[in-house]
Design an enzyme around this catalytic site. Structure first.
Site, mmCIF file in Angstrom:
data_model
loop_
_atom_site.group_PDB
_atom_site.id
_atom_site.type_symbol
_atom_site.label_atom_id
_atom_site.label_comp_id
_atom_site.label_asym_id
_atom_site.label_seq_id
_atom_site.Cartn_x
_atom_site.Cartn_y
_atom_site.Cartn_z
ATOM 1 N N GLY B 90 0.966 -1.219 0.090
ATOM 2 C CA GLY B 90 0.082 -0.116 -0.004
ATOM 3 C C GLY B 90 0.838 1.292 0.216
ATOM 4 O O GLY B 90 1.927 1.034 -0.783
ATOM 5 N N SER B 122 5.985 -5.346 -0.979
ATOM 6 C CA SER B 122 6.008 -3.999 -1.317
ATOM 7 C C SER B 122 6.163 -2.927 -0.172
ATOM 8 O O SER B 122 7.259 -2.948 0.147
ATOM 9 C CB SER B 122 4.501 -3.737 -2.163
ATOM 10 O OG SER B 122 4.484 -2.559 -2.576
ATOM 11 N N ALA B 123 5.256 -2.012 0.273
ATOM 12 C CA ALA B 123 5.524 -1.171 1.387
ATOM 13 C C ALA B 123 5.725 -2.116 2.333
ATOM 14 O O ALA B 123 6.902 -1.702 3.413
ATOM 15 C CB ALA B 123 4.236 -0.580 1.951
ATOM 16 N N HIS B 159 8.807 -3.355 -6.975
ATOM 17 C CA HIS B 159 8.134 -2.935 -8.182
ATOM 18 C C HIS B 159 9.310 -2.286 -9.152
ATOM 19 O O HIS B 159 9.175 -1.209 -9.795
ATOM 20 C CB HIS B 159 7.054 -1.915 -8.077
ATOM 21 C CG HIS B 159 5.882 -2.491 -7.139
ATOM 22 N ND1 HIS B 159 4.981 -3.479 -7.386
ATOM 23 C CD2 HIS B 159 5.612 -2.089 -5.871
ATOM 24 C CE1 HIS B 159 4.130 -3.652 -6.382
ATOM 25 N NE2 HIS B 159 4.451 -2.983 -5.396
ATOM 26 N N GLU B 194 8.895 -7.247 -9.910
ATOM 27 C CA GLU B 194 7.795 -7.990 -9.566
ATOM 28 C C GLU B 194 8.262 -9.599 -9.952
ATOM 29 O O GLU B 194 8.329 -9.674 -11.245
ATOM 30 C CB GLU B 194 6.534 -7.293 -10.404
ATOM 31 C CG GLU B 194 6.313 -6.007 -9.907
ATOM 32 C CD GLU B 194 5.235 -5.252 -10.666
ATOM 33 O OE1 GLU B 194 4.768 -5.862 -11.540
ATOM 34 O OE2 GLU B 194 4.953 -4.148 -10.117
#
Lengths: 239, 239
Positions: B90, B122-123, B159, B194
C-alpha cells in the site's frame, strides 16, 4: 499581484531544455535583465553551478541573464530584490529541504505577492501548491515539513501520466496514488500533463497549453479540464 | 534468528493476490495456525477490516487464520506474541506513520530477532530496509522519520522498473531516482522486480524468484544480480 507560469515539465520529448516555453517566457519576463535561479532540486544530483549553466544557456536565447541563488551571500535578500525568479525541476524533497534550511519561504511568498514574475517547472511547480504531498519524487532526504508556498489553492501533480492499459506492472497508477492522497487529505489536486502549464495573475489561474488536465477532488470522480479553464472555477463552489 | 520473506509485490499480473508466493509461504509458515496481519499501508485507502478480509481469503488456501493487528487492544503485545507476521503493501508513508504512532518498531525488531516468521510485500518490504527513502510511493502523510527496521543492511526499491526505451515521458526513470538518492546517501539499494523476493535466515539473505535484480551502490555503476545471489556478498566488501 502574483504573476506566475507553473509548468508540468521543463522539457518536451525531442525538444531542448525550456524550448517549448520560451515564446511565452519572453513576454512573461518582458523587461527583465537578470533572473535569479533556484537550482536546489538538482536533477540527477547535478551541482548547483552546472544546473545554473544549463539554465543560462536556455535564457540566453531570449536575452536574459541568469544568476544562481546559491551564489548570493544573503539569499533572502536576493529573492526579495530579484527582478524575476525561476525554480527548476529535480527532486522535490531536496528542494523543499533546502528552502527550509535557508528559511526562504517568507521571502518567496513576499516576492510573489509583490508581483515578481515567477517560473516553476516540475519540482519548482510542486512548491507553488499547498503541500508537496502529490510529488512523484523519491523521498531521498527528509524535509522538516511537507508544507509549501500555497500560491495556488490546490496541489499539483506534474508529469501527470494516464494509466497504460497495456501495462503488466502492478505498481499503483498515478490516479490511484492521488486517490490514496485523498483518503487522508481534502486538498484538490491538478494532474498537469507534460506540455501543460498554469498562468497565475493575482488570484486568477488559467490552464494553458494544448492538453486537458485531470482534476481530483476528494470523494468525487476525477474530471478532465479543457485548456483555458480558469480558477476560481465558475462551475464549482469547491475552490 | 531472523526468518523473513521480503517480496517485491503481492500480486503478479494476471494472478490472484499472493498466489505466486503461496507454495513458498506454506513452508515458510509451516506449523503456524494464526498469522497477525499489519494492514496499515491501506492500498487505495481500503479499510483495515476490508484489507484483512482479503488477506484472510488468500491464507485460507494454505490453512492459516489471519487476525488484523488493528483489532488488538495491545498491538505491541500482539506483535511480540504473534506466531507469524505479515505486513501488506500500500502506501509506505502511511504505514511508517502508523508504526511510529503505535510505537511498534521495537516490538517488531524483537519479534524478527526471536525468529517469528515474517512476510513483507511492497510497502511491507520497504520497511525491512534501513530507511523508506527508496519507496515509489507518494508522500500522502508526513511520518516523524524515514528510518525503518534495518532488518537487512540495505534499502529496497520494490516494483523495480527498467527504463522504457519507447517512452516519450520526461519524468525521471527509476534508475535516475535511485542515483539521486545516492547523491545524498550511501546506503546500497536493491531494485527488486515483480516476481523476485528475498529470503532472510539470520544474517544471510538470498535473492529468489525467476528474475535478476538491480544492485545500486553509491558512486558505482549498477549491476544485475542473478537469482540465488547471497548477502553478505562474497565478491564485494561493501555489504
Amino acid at each position: 499581484m502574483k504573476k506566475m507560469v507553473i509548468a508540468s515539465t521543463s522539457t518536451l520529448h525531442g525538444g531542448a531544455y525550456l524550448d517549448y516555453l520560451l515564446p511565452r517566457l519572453s513576454t512573461h519576463f518582458e523587461g527583465v535583465k537578470t533572473l535569479v535561479f533556484l537550482p536546489f532540486a538538482r536533477p540527477g544530483g547535478i551541482s548547483h553551478d552546472a544546473y545554473t549553466a544549463k539554465v543560462q544557456e536556455a535564457f540566453a536565447k531570449i536575452g536574459i541573464e541568469v544568476v544562481g541563488l546559491h551564489t548570493f551571500a544573503n539569499p533572502n535578500q536576493a529573492v526579495r530584490e530579484a527582478e524575476a525568479l525561476f525554480t527548476g525541476g529535480g527532486n522535490t524533497f531536496q528542494l523543499v529541504s533546502q528552502l527550509y534550511a535557508l528559511n526562504l519561504w517568507a521571502s518567496l511568498r513576499e516576492a510573489l505577492e509583490q508581483g515578481t514574475p515567477y517560473l516553476g517547472c516540475s519540482a519548482g511547480s510542486n512548491i507553488t501548491g499547498i503541500s508537496m504531498q502529490t510529488t512523484n519524487d523519491m523521498p531521498i532526504v527528509y524535509p522538516p515539513s511537507f508544507e509549501t508556498l500555497g500560491a495556488i489553492p490546490f496541489n499539483l501533480n506534474p508529469h501527470y501520466l494516464d494509466p497504460d492499459p497495456s501495462s503488466t506492472h502492478m505498481g499503483e497508477t498515478r490516479e490511484t496514488r492521488i486517490q490514496e492522497f485523498h483518503a487522508y487529505n481534502s486538498i484538490p489536486v491538478l494532474g498537469l500533463r507534460e506540455g501543460s502549464w498554469l498562468e497565475v495573475e493575482g488570484d486568477s489561474i488559467r490552464l494553458m497549453g494544448p492538453l486537458t488536465a485531470r482534476w481530483f477532488v476528494a470523494q468525487e470522480a476525477p474530471v478532465e479540464l479543457e485548456s483555458g479553464t480558469t480558477w476560481p472555477r465558475k462551475d464549482a463552489s469547491k475552490t
